[in-house]
Enzyme design. Structure first.
Site, mmCIF file in Angstrom:
data_model
loop_
_atom_site.group_PDB
_atom_site.id
_atom_site.type_symbol
_atom_site.label_atom_id
_atom_site.label_comp_id
_atom_site.label_asym_id
_atom_site.label_seq_id
_atom_site.Cartn_x
_atom_site.Cartn_y
_atom_site.Cartn_z
ATOM 1 N N GLU A 129 43.428 45.078 26.348
ATOM 2 C CA GLU A 129 43.441 44.499 27.697
ATOM 3 C C GLU A 129 43.354 42.977 27.623
ATOM 4 O O GLU A 129 44.025 42.264 28.359
ATOM 5 C CB GLU A 129 42.252 45.032 28.514
ATOM 6 C CG GLU A 129 42.391 46.468 28.953
ATOM 7 C CD GLU A 129 43.533 46.658 29.955
ATOM 8 O OE1 GLU A 129 44.700 46.572 29.531
ATOM 9 O OE2 GLU A 129 43.273 46.901 31.131
ATOM 10 N N THR A 182 48.420 40.947 36.449
ATOM 11 C CA THR A 182 46.960 40.969 36.629
ATOM 12 C C THR A 182 46.385 39.557 36.554
ATOM 13 O O THR A 182 45.510 39.188 37.339
ATOM 14 C CB THR A 182 46.320 41.867 35.542
ATOM 15 O OG1 THR A 182 46.822 43.190 35.723
ATOM 16 C CG2 THR A 182 44.818 41.898 35.647
HETATM 17 N N1 HSE Z 1 39.828 45.431 37.710
HETATM 18 C C1 HSE Z 1 41.015 44.763 37.307
HETATM 19 C C2 HSE Z 1 41.517 43.860 38.414
HETATM 20 C C3 HSE Z 1 42.045 45.774 36.966
HETATM 21 O O1 HSE Z 1 41.514 44.308 39.566
HETATM 22 O O2 HSE Z 1 41.878 42.721 38.142
HETATM 23 C C4 HSE Z 1 43.294 45.153 36.455
HETATM 24 O O3 HSE Z 1 44.120 46.062 35.884
#
Ligand code: HSE
Length: 310
Positions: A129, A182
């Site tokens: 990640e 993201t």
């Molecule tokens: N919790 C993270 C976000 C997940 O919302 O940025 C991203 O895949």
């Protein structure tokens, strides 16, 4: 074992109120990956199908990064060849890099005779990640590794709680065919949060967890509220408010942004409601001139699973 083929599920992170701390795994969507032992040491990604633009260089690919870290830690005398078939696209908000990362962690752990616990597999997956979006977020990867709903109770030290899944809970999700990275979706987040909003948010996380434990669909519904992240991000997703309100009007328990979007998820009680919600969402997007895919699924309670091994 010399070869293993696995299914790594897509995941919905945040689940409205639980930014970076809650997630669940999807039953019908995910990646297929194979791992084969080779006599030449090192990690080789030989094929990626189903998505474009992903690197075959293991140092630049989430699965490769996880594999390299595991092999270094375990100090083994063989190599691993990886193939991946992506069942859904990167940048969808359904945990694409997380599926690759968790799939790699799980598959390689099996080839090594399972020396690592689920918590350790999650830690390895978080490296993937970090490579994919710059932050070692655990919500998607933990949901993919453990299955079901998870709560990241703490990041340091990492503490993951697997939560129960009420039987009749169903997911409906629409993926508008636009990409939201993201990294970009994290840049629009507020640095400071008013105490009143924080109180609302953590009370809802408590409510959601309690609703999952007690099969209390009304409590789950009341708790699927996000007063912090959704307001900051929803402008990135065309017609978000319309989809959400139509889903809820059709009987969904709640709806929100899946991870960092653009997928919008709705949770429903039972198949009939899920079908109604699916049609309502479809109708709300039909004339919007944006391609989309729509799907429904049960919640995956198992996490990554073996499809074949030799
Ligand atoms: N919790 C993270 C976000 C997940 O919302 O940025 C991203 O895949």
């Amino acid at each position: 074992m010399k070869y293993i083929k696995i299914f790594a599920p897509a995941t919905v992170a945040n689940v409205s109120c639980g930014f970076d701390s809650m997630g669940f795994a999807v039953d019908t969507m995910g990646d297929e990956m194979t791992f084969t032992k080779t006599s030449t040491k090192g990690v080789k990604i030989t094929q990626i199908t189903g998505a474009k633009g992903l690197s075959l260089d293991p140092t630049k690919n989430a699965a490769g990064v996880v594999a390299l870290a595991m092999l270094t830690k375990h100090n083994i005398d063989f190599g691993i060849e990886i193939t991946m078939h992506k069942g859904f696209s990167p940048g969808s908000g359904l945990g694409s890099s997380a599926a690759s990362s968790a799939g790699a962690a799980f598959g390689i752990n099996e080839l090594l005779n399972k020396p690592f616990t689920n918590l350790e597999l999650t830690k390895f997956s978080m490296l993937g990640e970090k490579a994919a979006c710059g932050t070692p977020i655990a919500d998607n990867v933990a949901a993919a590794v453990y299955g079901g709903f998870v709560l990241i109770r703490s990041y340091e030290p990492l503490d993951i709680i697997k939560l129960p899944v009420p039987d009749e809970l169903q997911l409906v999700a629409i993926h508008p065919q636009i990409e939201v990275k993201t990294k970009d979706a994290r840049e629009v987040l507020p640095e400071k949060v008013p105490l009143k909003s924080a109180v609302t948010q953590w009370a809802n996380v408590g409510g959601l967890v309690s609703g999952l434990y007690t099969n209390n669909y009304q409590l789950i519904s009341n708790s699927l509220t996000d007063v912090i992240v959704e307001p900051a991000r929803k402008h990135l997703i065309p017609h978000f408010d319309l989809v959400k309100s139509e889903a809820i009007k059709a009987g969904a328990l709640g709806a929100g942004i899946s991870g960092s979007g653009p997928t919008i998820f709705a949770l429903c009680k039972g198949e009939e409601t899920s079908k109604n919600v699916q049609s309502a969402i479809q109708n709300s997007y039909a004339d919007k001139k944006i391609d989309f895919t729509l799907f429904s699924s049960k919640i995956n309670t198992q996490g990554v699973r073996i499809l074949e091994s030799k």
